[in-house]
Scaffold this active site. Structure first.
Site, mmCIF file in Angstrom:
data_model
loop_
_atom_site.group_PDB
_atom_site.id
_atom_site.type_symbol
_atom_site.label_atom_id
_atom_site.label_comp_id
_atom_site.label_asym_id
_atom_site.label_seq_id
_atom_site.Cartn_x
_atom_site.Cartn_y
_atom_site.Cartn_z
ATOM 1 N N HIS A 112 24.670 -10.525 0.680
ATOM 2 C CA HIS A 112 23.512 -10.836 1.682
ATOM 3 C C HIS A 112 22.979 -12.252 1.492
ATOM 4 O O HIS A 112 22.916 -12.688 0.307
ATOM 5 C CB HIS A 112 22.545 -9.631 1.248
ATOM 6 C CG HIS A 112 22.747 -8.359 2.045
ATOM 7 N ND1 HIS A 112 22.284 -7.068 1.531
ATOM 8 C CD2 HIS A 112 23.398 -8.185 3.194
ATOM 9 C CE1 HIS A 112 22.542 -6.333 2.417
ATOM 10 N NE2 HIS A 112 23.149 -6.655 3.363
ATOM 11 N N HIS A 169 26.146 -9.680 -4.475
ATOM 12 C CA HIS A 169 26.718 -9.126 -3.117
ATOM 13 C C HIS A 169 26.418 -10.356 -1.981
ATOM 14 O O HIS A 169 25.533 -11.183 -2.371
ATOM 15 C CB HIS A 169 26.099 -7.843 -2.749
ATOM 16 C CG HIS A 169 24.675 -7.992 -2.411
ATOM 17 N ND1 HIS A 169 23.564 -8.247 -3.532
ATOM 18 C CD2 HIS A 169 23.916 -7.718 -1.433
ATOM 19 C CE1 HIS A 169 22.504 -7.980 -3.003
ATOM 20 N NE2 HIS A 169 22.276 -7.808 -1.791
ATOM 21 N N ASP A 213 20.316 -13.487 1.130
ATOM 22 C CA ASP A 213 19.151 -13.689 0.235
ATOM 23 C C ASP A 213 19.548 -13.916 -1.329
ATOM 24 O O ASP A 213 18.602 -14.217 -2.169
ATOM 25 C CB ASP A 213 17.983 -12.967 0.410
ATOM 26 C CG ASP A 213 18.285 -11.638 0.286
ATOM 27 O OD1 ASP A 213 19.356 -11.182 1.006
ATOM 28 O OD2 ASP A 213 17.386 -10.634 -0.259
ATOM 29 N N HIS A 214 20.779 -13.482 -1.365
ATOM 30 C CA HIS A 214 21.386 -13.612 -2.621
ATOM 31 C C HIS A 214 22.226 -14.695 -2.899
ATOM 32 O O HIS A 214 22.772 -14.840 -3.797
ATOM 33 C CB HIS A 214 22.037 -12.309 -3.311
ATOM 34 C CG HIS A 214 20.939 -11.101 -3.400
ATOM 35 N ND1 HIS A 214 20.601 -10.543 -4.471
ATOM 36 C CD2 HIS A 214 20.333 -10.532 -2.525
ATOM 37 C CE1 HIS A 214 19.881 -9.879 -4.525
ATOM 38 N NE2 HIS A 214 19.498 -9.615 -3.301
ATOM 39 N N HIS A 227 13.010 -8.167 -7.837
ATOM 40 C CA HIS A 227 13.368 -7.941 -6.565
ATOM 41 C C HIS A 227 12.357 -7.017 -5.734
ATOM 42 O O HIS A 227 12.551 -6.014 -5.496
ATOM 43 C CB HIS A 227 14.805 -7.283 -6.354
ATOM 44 C CG HIS A 227 15.421 -7.269 -5.317
ATOM 45 N ND1 HIS A 227 15.464 -6.308 -4.584
ATOM 46 C CD2 HIS A 227 16.176 -8.094 -4.602
ATOM 47 C CE1 HIS A 227 16.115 -6.597 -3.265
ATOM 48 N NE2 HIS A 227 16.453 -7.909 -3.157
ATOM 49 N N HIS A 247 24.829 0.135 -2.511
ATOM 50 C CA HIS A 247 24.121 -0.788 -1.603
ATOM 51 C C HIS A 247 24.952 -0.583 -0.119
ATOM 52 O O HIS A 247 25.714 0.004 -0.099
ATOM 53 C CB HIS A 247 24.139 -2.190 -2.131
ATOM 54 C CG HIS A 247 22.928 -3.146 -1.472
ATOM 55 N ND1 HIS A 247 21.676 -2.607 -1.129
ATOM 56 C CD2 HIS A 247 22.812 -4.289 -0.948
ATOM 57 C CE1 HIS A 247 20.902 -3.504 -0.692
ATOM 58 N NE2 HIS A 247 21.733 -4.568 -0.628
#
Lengths: 306, 306
Positions: free
Chosen positions: A65, A63, A67-68, A269, A141
């Site tokens: 976001h 996804h 941080d990914h 995570h 999510h």
């Protein structure tokens, strides 16, 4: 016998800690790298793990976001500086294309290799290679997000060499044909493949949750994983926060692993509040009997179960 | 007496190494943070250095190469997650606005604080605060790039307390006025400020090169720095590569520091080929007598020279 291992390059949720970088998981299979998420700072661990900058590579973004996915840009730049030439296939939701193309436009990265962006907009099989397939399923999510499974095609059964000798089957091409399921004729006599070769053996199945709440859909998707890598941002004390932020607790991860009949669960995570993930591990172990937790640079080899 | 220190958060050029992250330098002055470049992974060292997530903060981006600016997005996200409320002023070339705005649009970071983007399109003073100013000068790099100087305004001279007592000047407001350069009347008698207070003392001047070739322009810009932080991507063996890639060797950095009468030189921004920067340090020390080199997390306190 394909060698297959998981290398965790980043295991922290949202905020990096002294010990954990942001999300990234590499599955190395027979010289190919399947990379799931590229959080900021991933390239540093990638280089340290000596995974190879010019390997065949597919990248999956669960996804968008930050941080990914932020680390993609630096990772691509570094591989270019180090002379990568092989094309990369990258898979993610529609905004991934915009994220990459806008950044390539604004900041001239000067890629030394081709990138093919594959947009995922529905569930199902997204890759079907000779040896394995990759499928995706919608996660639950706060933004569009996907979970992934890598599933190897069944391997040939066990070849009964003693029986082959007994029946005077010549070695070489005849063995190969039998192994591949073909019947053959030796000295005018039909020998069926299944007389010599046992039933096909199942390949390995690895599940990767990305960021998600547990769901019935995912329980089905992860049915009978050899290894299920599931996010475990919180322990049960933060159950409400897990619901509110669309994440899972380690107990929920363990329950889903158990109900999906997954053989082994690896937690990852972790919220930056846990300097030590043992509390999460212990919580999960009350529910599932084979749980481990990820650390940056930790490697898990994946044996065949049949 | 303002406390002032430099904290290096990233000291590698282009590619991070096991020991060095990508460029970022923090100058902490009286509780305010002036941050020069935010390379990927900077937030991790920023948190570890405990510099404070809600401090008054100005961020300067020397140029828009990805190894100098990518970390901004993760840094902003992390400060938001940790509850920063204070506005941040950020300074850089015109594409900086596009880089930030497009990424904010595509990836919803959810900032908890305001950002004011200040575009730099000419040389000179860009900030004039009560105690210091920041000025910029064009660097000589492969893309538009700036070097920066922080220069404190002169401090008041030394107050001659013995003489003030001898002249029966009442403590408090009268002392303050004299210290600030005002003349005062005590018992009908004029007392000039400069009878009690010595000449103004110079403030400190810190220069930060960013990525650049050495140039006459920069030699003048960095005139009489207390500390000059200069990039030193290569040693002399790679002089041609330095020219070709618009970087400097440690010998060139030292020569510029010497010719600009800079008191102390700190080398940073080392090519990943140097696992140990000693070779660069030794080269520079043959030219300038006060040279040190940066390491991630290394702190330099900056004393007054007068």
């Amino acid at each position: 016998m394909a060698d297959m291992k998981i290398v965790f390059l980043g295991t922290s949720a949202a905020i990096p800690t002294q010990r954990r970088g942001l999300s990234s998981i590499v599955i190395k299979r027979e010289g190919e790298l399947l990379i799931f998420d590229v959080g900021e700072g991933m390239q540093r661990n990638f280089l340290q793990a000596k995974l190879g900058i010019n390997k065949k590579m597919k990248v999956f973004i669960t996804h968008l976001h930050i941080d990914h996915c932020l680390g993609l840009l630096g990772f691509f730049q570094t591989m270019s500086l180090l002379g990568r030439t092989k094309k990369i296939d990258i898979y993610g939701e529609p905004r991934l294309r915009e994220f990459l193309n806008e950044n390539f436009r604004i900041i001239n990265i000067g890629l030394s290799f081709e990138i093919t962006i594959h947009i995922i907009d529905k569930e199902g099989i997204i890759i079907n290679e000779q040896d394995y397939q990759v499928s995706c399923c919608r996660a639950d999510h706060s933004v569009p997000a996907f979970s992934f499974c890598i599933k190897e095609h069944p391997r040939p059964g066990i070849f009964n060499i003693d029986k082959a000798i007994e029946l005077s089957i010549p070695k070489g091409g005849m063995y190969r044909r039998l192994q591949n399921g073909e019947d053959v004729i030796v000295d005018g006599k039909l020998i069926k493949s299944n007389e010599i070769v046992g039933p096909k053996r199942r390949g390995r199945k690895i599940g990767i949750s990305g960021d998600t709440r547990p769901s019935l859909k995912l329980r089905n998707f992860f049915d009978s994983c050899d290894i299920l890598i599931f996010e475990s941002t919180y322990n049960q004390d933060y159950q409400e926060k897990a619901i509110e932020t669309f994440h899972s607790t380690s107990a929920e991860a363990a329950l889903l692993a158990k109900e999906s009949n997954s053989n082994k669960l690896i937690l990852t995570h972790f919220s930056s509040r846990y300097s030590d993930a043992t509390i999460l591990l212990n919580e999960a172990r009350t529910i599932h009997n084979d749980v481990d937790f990820a650390e940056d640079m930790k490697t898990f080899h994946i044996p065949y179960t049949e």
